[in-house]
Write a protein that holds these residues in place. Structure first.
Motif, PDB file in Angstrom:
ATOM      1  N   ASP A   1      44.680  39.759 103.960  1.00 47.05           N
ATOM      2  CA  ASP A   1      45.862  38.980 104.331  1.00 47.05           C
ATOM      3  C   ASP A   1      47.091  39.699 103.788  1.00 47.05           C
ATOM      4  N   PRO A   2      47.645  40.636 104.518  1.00 49.37           N
ATOM      5  CA  PRO A   2      48.731  41.487 103.998  1.00 49.37           C
ATOM      6  C   PRO A   2      50.106  40.821 104.017  1.00 49.37           C
ATOM      7  N   ARG A   3      50.141  39.502 103.901  1.00 51.85           N
ATOM      8  CA  ARG A   3      51.418  38.785 103.919  1.00 51.85           C
ATOM      9  C   ARG A   3      51.771  38.297 102.514  1.00 51.85           C
ATOM     10  N   GLU A   4      53.019  38.492 102.150  1.00 49.59           N
ATOM     11  CA  GLU A   4      53.563  37.882 100.932  1.00 49.59           C
ATOM     12  C   GLU A   4      53.974  36.469 101.310  1.00 49.59           C
ATOM     13  N   ARG A   5      53.342  35.467 100.690  1.00 46.70           N
ATOM     14  CA  ARG A   5      53.520  34.077 101.128  1.00 46.70           C
ATOM     15  C   ARG A   5      54.198  33.227 100.052  1.00 46.70           C
ATOM     16  N   PRO A   6      55.331  32.606 100.367  1.00 44.80           N
ATOM     17  CA  PRO A   6      55.914  31.652  99.427  1.00 44.80           C
ATOM     18  C   PRO A   6      55.065  30.388  99.330  1.00 44.80           C
ATOM     19  N   VAL A   7      54.970  29.839  98.118  1.00 42.64           N
ATOM     20  CA  VAL A   7      54.194  28.621  97.856  1.00 42.64           C
ATOM     21  C   VAL A   7      55.167  27.489  97.537  1.00 42.64           C
ATOM     22  N   PHE A   8      55.009  26.369  98.221  1.00 44.89           N
ATOM     23  CA  PHE A   8      55.922  25.236  98.088  1.00 44.89           C
ATOM     24  C   PHE A   8      55.224  24.058  97.412  1.00 44.89           C
ATOM     25  N   LEU A   9      56.035  23.238  96.758  1.00 46.43           N
ATOM     26  CA  LEU A   9      55.517  22.060  96.067  1.00 46.43           C
ATOM     27  C   LEU A   9      55.922  20.798  96.810  1.00 46.43           C
ATOM     28  N   ASP A  10      54.936  20.092  97.322  1.00 44.36           N
ATOM     29  CA  ASP A  10      55.140  18.756  97.872  1.00 44.36           C
ATOM     30  C   ASP A  10      55.066  17.803  96.690  1.00 44.36           C
ATOM     31  N   GLY A  11      56.208  17.301  96.254  1.00 47.91           N
ATOM     32  CA  GLY A  11      56.267  16.497  95.042  1.00 47.91           C
ATOM     33  C   GLY A  11      56.341  15.013  95.285  1.00 47.91           C
ATOM     34  N   ARG A  12      56.049  14.562  96.508  1.00 44.94           N
ATOM     35  CA  ARG A  12      56.205  13.139  96.834  1.00 44.94           C
ATOM     36  C   ARG A  12      55.107  12.692  97.773  1.00 44.94           C
ATOM     37  N   ARG A  13      53.890  13.072  97.485  1.00 47.68           N
ATOM     38  CA  ARG A  13      52.749  12.668  98.305  1.00 47.68           C
ATOM     39  C   ARG A  13      52.653  11.140  98.319  1.00 47.68           C
ATOM     40  N   GLY A  14      52.509  10.578  99.505  1.00 44.01           N
ATOM     41  CA  GLY A  14      52.470   9.119  99.605  1.00 44.01           C
ATOM     42  C   GLY A  14      53.798   8.481  99.252  1.00 44.01           C
ATOM     43  N   ASN A  15      54.890   9.286  99.311  1.00 40.02           N
ATOM     44  CA  ASN A  15      56.231   8.811  98.953  1.00 40.02           C
ATOM     45  C   ASN A  15      56.296   8.346  97.510  1.00 40.02           C
ATOM     46  N   ILE A  16      55.477   8.988  96.659  1.00 45.14           N
ATOM     47  CA  ILE A  16      55.448   8.646  95.234  1.00 45.14           C
ATOM     48  C   ILE A  16      55.866   9.868  94.434  1.00 45.14           C
ATOM     49  N   SER A  17      56.916   9.727  93.622  1.00 43.31           N
ATOM     50  CA  SER A  17      57.344  10.820  92.771  1.00 43.31           C
ATOM     51  C   SER A  17      56.283  11.087  91.717  1.00 43.31           C
ATOM     52  N   GLY A  18      55.884  12.341  91.610  1.00 45.60           N
ATOM     53  CA  GLY A  18      54.872  12.704  90.626  1.00 45.60           C
ATOM     54  C   GLY A  18      53.515  12.977  91.228  1.00 45.60           C
ATOM     55  N   LYS A  19      53.298  12.576  92.492  1.00 46.87           N
ATOM     56  CA  LYS A  19      52.056  12.906  93.197  1.00 46.87           C
ATOM     57  C   LYS A  19      52.306  14.204  93.960  1.00 46.87           C
ATOM     58  N   CYS A  20      51.657  15.275  93.547  1.00 47.63           N
ATOM     59  CA  CYS A  20      52.014  16.608  94.012  1.00 47.63           C
ATOM     60  C   CYS A  20      50.857  17.341  94.669  1.00 47.63           C
ATOM     61  N   ALA A  21      51.204  18.365  95.441  1.00 49.90           N
ATOM     62  CA  ALA A  21      50.234  19.312  95.969  1.00 49.90           C
ATOM     63  C   ALA A  21      50.993  20.575  96.359  1.00 49.90           C
ATOM     64  N   LEU A  22      50.310  21.712  96.304  1.00 46.29           N
ATOM     65  CA  LEU A  22      50.902  22.990  96.669  1.00 46.29           C
ATOM     66  C   LEU A  22      50.466  23.374  98.078  1.00 46.29           C
ATOM     67  N   TYR A  23      51.378  24.018  98.824  1.00 46.51           N
ATOM     68  CA  TYR A  23      51.011  24.459 100.166  1.00 46.51           C
ATOM     69  C   TYR A  23      51.753  25.729 100.544  1.00 46.51           C
ATOM     70  N   ILE A  24      51.242  26.378 101.601  1.00 51.04           N
ATOM     71  CA  ILE A  24      51.883  27.537 102.203  1.00 51.04           C
ATOM     72  C   ILE A  24      52.069  27.266 103.688  1.00 51.04           C
ATOM     73  N   ASP A  25      52.765  28.161 104.376  1.00 48.41           N
ATOM     74  CA  ASP A  25      52.895  28.051 105.824  1.00 48.41           C
ATOM     75  C   ASP A  25      51.638  28.569 106.513  1.00 48.41           C
ATOM     76  N   SER A  26      51.301  27.957 107.620  1.00 48.20           N
ATOM     77  CA  SER A  26      50.264  28.530 108.479  1.00 48.20           C
ATOM     78  C   SER A  26      50.778  29.839 109.063  1.00 48.20           C
ATOM     79  N   ASN A  27      49.878  30.637 109.613  1.00 47.04           N
ATOM     80  CA  ASN A  27      50.277  31.950 110.126  1.00 47.04           C
ATOM     81  C   ASN A  27      51.374  31.860 111.183  1.00 47.04           C
ATOM     82  N   ASP A  28      51.347  30.783 111.977  1.00 41.89           N
ATOM     83  CA  ASP A  28      52.372  30.635 113.015  1.00 41.89           C
ATOM     84  C   ASP A  28      53.613  29.894 112.499  1.00 41.89           C
TER      85      ASP A  28
END
Length: 381
Positions: free
Chosen positions: A241-268
């Protein structure tokens, strides 16, 4: 006073609207560089005569006591009593702000009676055009809006005294990394800019370079934020996977502050690909490191070992943590007339010590609207 601040800015803009409409101050290459996480450097952005006039204004206002020493630079961080007693404000960083948050009023930069008002208003006009270019080029319409509050577009003169420096940092952090006050402000810093005002600067003899920590490989995707979620790290490229990918923090899972998960963009680039299960921001985002995220938070081990924070959370162990091998150093000399612009979230940087001279700049941040505060509650352990 906040309304007065906004009216002043709007008057400056509206009275010179025809000038702004005709200006296009950034090359397309600069837009791409910023979008992918680098620093755009534009020499001779302002003429020597304009630089000289602004520097003279800044110097006069400094001598008149209009600047505020903020003690953020390295010289001002002395902690023991002996160093504090020897502290010399002339050797630290001082600013002439356009807005004073603690007093909720316009600062001396916007004064119509102090110093060379015409020089500062002309600078404001050019910076307004810069903001418009960036808003359109980077598709960040929010930074071209002035109704978020008095301090949503910061601008100031800055002076670094001989010996002053600024340690490595990033200019903006995710709301969840700011603790309980993270969701309290209406805006966040989106883009950082500086125009240097120094004459005949020689970085070898005078020091004072802006040191940035860019990626060795250009990001494959836009950096900084996604759907309002701020970037906190990178996945370095691999053979598969020769892509440099930024990682983002979803900090409001379920609209709750403090419920977090990390994600990246899909290839498209059309959807989120989550790297982690939900976790609580406190304590995981405050007592963590690259190693912790790589081995305990990210479910896929092969993906996990690619992860690095933009800036690992500061702790007693910070100085012992390994550096990101995906970074490379790029130094910018503070040569008069040079403009630099970069994403406030994505580019770590520092100011190297000045040696025997004052270091002058006009600087600021363009803001955009922050995510609304989660309404489903907050989690604090």
């Amino acid at each position: 006073m906040r309304c007065q601040f906004l009216i002043t800015i709007i008057l400056i803009i509206s009275t010179q609207a025809s000038v702004i409409a005709a200006l296009s101050v950034l090359p397309e290459s600069a837009i791409h560089t910023i979008d992918r996480g680098g620093i755009a450097v534009i020499p001779d952005f302002m003429s020597p005569s304009e630089v000289s006039r602004l520097r003279a204004d800044a110097s006069t206002l400094y001598q008149d006591g209009q600047f505020t020493v903020d003690a953020l630079a390295g010289y001002g961080k002395a902690k023991n009593a002996e160093d504090k007693a020897r502290f010399d404000a002339t050797k630290d960083r001082a600013v002439l702000p356009a807005y004073i948050p603690s007093q909720k009023k316009a600062g001396p930069f916007l004064s119509t009676t102090l110093g060379d008002v015409g020089a500062r208003q002309k600078l404001t006009t050019v910076i307004t055009a810069l903001r418009s270019d960036l808003s359109k080029g980077l598709d960040r319409p929010g930074i071209d809006v002035l109704d978020y509050g008095g301090d949503n577009h910061e601008i100031s003169f800055t002076r670094f005294g001989p010996g002053a420096q600024l340690a490595r940092h990033i200019d903006e952090h995710h709301e969840e990394l700011k603790g309980r006050v993270g969701w309290s402000r209406p805006t966040r810093r989106s883009l950082s800019w500086l125009v240097y005002l120094n004459e005949d600067w020689d970085a070898n003899n005078d020091g004072g370079c802006l040191r940035t920590y860019e990626r060795k490989n250009e990001s494959a995707f836009s950096v900084g934020s996604r759907h309002g979620d701020l970037q906190i790290g990178w996945l370095k490229p691999t053979i598969d996977d020769p892509r440099e990918r930024p990682v983002f923090l979803d900090g409001r899972r379920g609209n709750i502050s403090g419920k977090c998960a990390l994600y990246i963009d899909s290839n498209d680039g059309e959807r989120k690909v989550y790297l982690t299960k939900e976790f609580d921001s406190d304590p995981y985002l405050f007592l963590t490191s690259d190693f912790f995220v790589q081995n305990l938070l990210i479910r896929d081990h092969d993906l996990g070992k690619r992860f690095h924070y933009l800036e690992q959370p500061k702790s007693a162990l910070t100085s012992y943590l390994s550096q990101d091998p995906g970074e490379q150093i790029f130094d910018v000399s503070p040569t008069g007339g040079t403009l630099v612009v970069f994403d406030s979230v994505a580019l770590p940087h520092e100011v190297l010590p000045t040696l025997a001279r004052e270091r002058w700049a006009a600087s600021g941040w363009f803001h955009e609207k922050q995510q609304p505060e989660p309404t489903g509650g907050q989690i604090f352990l």
